[in-house]
Design an enzyme around this catalytic site. Structure first.
Site, PDB file in Angstrom:
ATOM      1  N   ARG A 131      11.333  -4.215   9.665  1.00 54.51           N
ATOM      2  CA  ARG A 131      10.199  -3.601   8.967  1.00 54.51           C
ATOM      3  C   ARG A 131       9.930  -4.404   7.714  1.00 54.51           C
ATOM      4  O   ARG A 131      10.694  -5.291   7.344  1.00 54.51           O
ATOM      5  CB  ARG A 131      10.416  -2.104   8.686  1.00 54.51           C
ATOM      6  CG  ARG A 131      11.788  -1.606   8.489  1.00 54.51           C
ATOM      7  CD  ARG A 131      12.429  -1.795   7.116  1.00 54.51           C
ATOM      8  NE  ARG A 131      11.542  -1.654   6.001  1.00 54.51           N
ATOM      9  CZ  ARG A 131      11.631  -2.364   4.899  1.00 54.51           C
ATOM     10  NH1 ARG A 131      12.574  -3.282   4.743  1.00 54.51           N
ATOM     11  NH2 ARG A 131      10.796  -2.193   3.913  1.00 54.51           N
ATOM     12  N   GLY A 132       8.804  -4.040   7.059  1.00 52.82           N
ATOM     13  CA  GLY A 132       8.338  -4.846   5.937  1.00 52.82           C
ATOM     14  C   GLY A 132       7.307  -5.824   6.489  1.00 52.82           C
ATOM     15  O   GLY A 132       7.536  -6.451   7.533  1.00 52.82           O
ATOM     16  N   GLN A 147      13.748   4.065   2.587  1.00 57.51           N
ATOM     17  CA  GLN A 147      13.942   2.612   2.522  1.00 57.51           C
ATOM     18  C   GLN A 147      14.496   2.182   1.162  1.00 57.51           C
ATOM     19  O   GLN A 147      15.204   1.183   1.056  1.00 57.51           O
ATOM     20  CB  GLN A 147      12.614   1.870   2.777  1.00 57.51           C
ATOM     21  CG  GLN A 147      12.147   1.889   4.219  1.00 57.51           C
ATOM     22  CD  GLN A 147      11.197   3.031   4.501  1.00 57.51           C
ATOM     23  OE1 GLN A 147      11.268   4.084   3.877  1.00 57.51           O
ATOM     24  NE2 GLN A 147      10.302   2.854   5.458  1.00 57.51           N
ATOM     25  N   ASP A 166       1.451  -4.054   2.059  1.00 57.07           N
ATOM     26  CA  ASP A 166       1.235  -4.252   3.492  1.00 57.07           C
ATOM     27  C   ASP A 166      -0.126  -4.853   3.787  1.00 57.07           C
ATOM     28  O   ASP A 166      -0.318  -5.480   4.826  1.00 57.07           O
ATOM     29  CB  ASP A 166       1.384  -2.925   4.240  1.00 57.07           C
ATOM     30  CG  ASP A 166       2.852  -2.560   4.302  1.00 57.07           C
ATOM     31  OD1 ASP A 166       3.358  -2.004   3.307  1.00 57.07           O
ATOM     32  OD2 ASP A 166       3.499  -2.883   5.318  1.00 57.07           O
ATOM     33  N   ASN A 179       0.335   0.127   0.314  1.00 56.78           N
ATOM     34  CA  ASN A 179       1.806  -0.023   0.331  1.00 56.78           C
ATOM     35  C   ASN A 179       2.406   1.334   0.703  1.00 56.78           C
ATOM     36  O   ASN A 179       1.689   2.327   0.885  1.00 56.78           O
ATOM     37  CB  ASN A 179       2.315  -0.515  -1.026  1.00 56.78           C
ATOM     38  CG  ASN A 179       3.772  -0.951  -0.958  1.00 56.78           C
ATOM     39  OD1 ASN A 179       4.174  -1.673  -0.048  1.00 56.78           O
ATOM     40  ND2 ASN A 179       4.594  -0.487  -1.891  1.00 56.78           N
ATOM     41  N   LYS A 180       3.715   1.358   0.820  1.00 57.57           N
ATOM     42  CA  LYS A 180       4.448   2.549   1.249  1.00 57.57           C
ATOM     43  C   LYS A 180       3.958   3.814   0.551  1.00 57.57           C
ATOM     44  O   LYS A 180       3.717   3.802  -0.659  1.00 57.57           O
ATOM     45  CB  LYS A 180       5.941   2.326   0.982  1.00 57.57           C
ATOM     46  CG  LYS A 180       6.870   3.465   1.339  1.00 57.57           C
ATOM     47  CD  LYS A 180       6.719   3.958   2.766  1.00 57.57           C
ATOM     48  CE  LYS A 180       6.915   2.868   3.789  1.00 57.57           C
ATOM     49  NZ  LYS A 180       6.489   3.307   5.149  1.00 57.57           N
TER      50      LYS A 180
END
Ligand code: MRU
Length: 335
Positions: free
Chosen positions: A49-50, A184, A225, A235-236
């Site tokens: 991930r990432g 995360q 992202d 982003n997250k």
């Protein structure tokens, strides 16, 4: 002293070998993937991930699809669509396809996948150097999710800034939001920073307001992202409220990302597709029921921070500052 960073994926004996991030920090298990469907599964279940790391995995998935060039073209759309928000995945698949040689499908794709991987780590190191200059010699940095070595080919974007600052002799203490619902920050960022010998303190996401309001943070640094052409940043989930809090308390808010995360075809954050995750990730996290059965769940994986709340975007070729369409266009043109 150079930091010994973990590299979460490698190509070995005709297979993609990944560190299964769903098992960290309790177990370090490397898994060997030999077909594109297994790579898609690994991307969707966040074993890898990432944004930059899934781009690299996507490029290697094409190699695994390569019987003939036609097999590759057939497999590519599903690989590119495995996760929708991180534009690096579709970008890497597109780039690998452009390098596809019908006379040597596997060889040409493998060479390009290696190039994507190597360039990613080089970009992270350059991001680190540009970003480190923004941090005072003693700094306390708040980060969210994991934008570290684990999320890239190696070194990381937001954590790359921290690694570079430490390598330059700066003293950096990191606060890591645990990052609900999949943790995360607590599972991965704390694992990665501890392994690198960097001072890290995990906090509940909801503790960020108190921390920022009491003057204990010099900068917030996060990854991304997808960055729209106007500088809006996906982003997250939980990044946007952090940006609001940082502005409220006068703390600089920086986004560290390679230019492969910028999507010039996405005019603003409104057009960025936001991945919705399974309800179970929110209410049955790690196998424990935390809400009554049948509860409705809102489970977006990402949010969008408007450009006006971002003090700078740190790329491998320098800073986007002020953050907006003009500066984004300028940074994309640099060779
Ligand atoms: O759902 P994840 O764990 O893939 O989300 C990752 C993030 O939001 C990262 O901050 C982003 O991909 C940048 S990684 C360098």
């Amino acid at each position: 002293m150079p930091i010994d960073v973990v590299r979460p994926l490698r190509w070995e004996d005709d297979a993609l070998v990944l560190l299964d991030q769903t098992l960290l920090p309790n177990e370090e298990r490397w898994i060997r993937l030999t077909d594109p469907a297994s790579v898609i599964e690994a991307i969707q279940s966040l074993r890898v991930r990432g944004a930059p790391a899934i781009g690299c995995a996507g490029a290697y998935a094409l190699v695994l699809a390569a019987g003939t060039a036609d097999d590759v073209r057939l497999a590519a759309p599903a690989i590119a669509a495995a996760r929708p928000t991180a534009v690096n995945l579709a970008w890497a698949v597109r780039r690998a396809l452009a390098a596809l040689d019908d006379a040597d499908p596997r060889g040409s794709l493998l060479a390009e996948a290696h190039r994507i991987r190597d360039e990613d780590e080089a970009s992270c190191r350059a991001i680190g150097r540009h970003g480190a200059a923004l941090l005072p010699s003693r700094s306390r940095v708040l980060t969210h999710c994991n934008a570290g070595s684990l999320a890239t080919a190696g070194y990381g974007t937001a954590l790359g800034v921290i690694y570079a600052a430490v390598e330059e002799g700066k003293q950096v203490a990191v606060f890591a939001d645990e990052t609900r619902p999949l943790l995360q920050g607590a599972r991965l960022t704390a694992w990665e920073l501890q392994r690198a010998g960097i001072d890290v303190t995990v906090q509940a996401d909801s503790a960020a307001g108190l921390l920022l309001g009491s003057g204990q943070v010099d900068a917030v640094v996060v990854g991304s992202d997808r960055i729209a052409a106007n500088g809006d940043v996906a982003n997250k989930i939980g990044t946007y409220p952090l940006a609001v809090l940082a502005r409220r308390h006068g703390v600089p808010f920086y986004v560290a990302a390679p230019r492969s995360t910028i999507d010039p075809d996405c005019p603003s954050g409104e057009q960025i597709p936001i991945e919705q995750r399974a309800a179970s990730e929110v209410i049955e996290g790690f196998g424990v029921n935390t809400a009554p059965a049948g509860t409705s769940v809102h489970a977006p994986a990402f949010d969008v921070t408007p450009a006006e709340l971002v003090d700078a975007i740190v790329t491998e070729v320098g800073l986007v500052r002020p953050v907006g369409g003009e500066e984004i266009a300028r940074i994309l043109k640099i060779r």
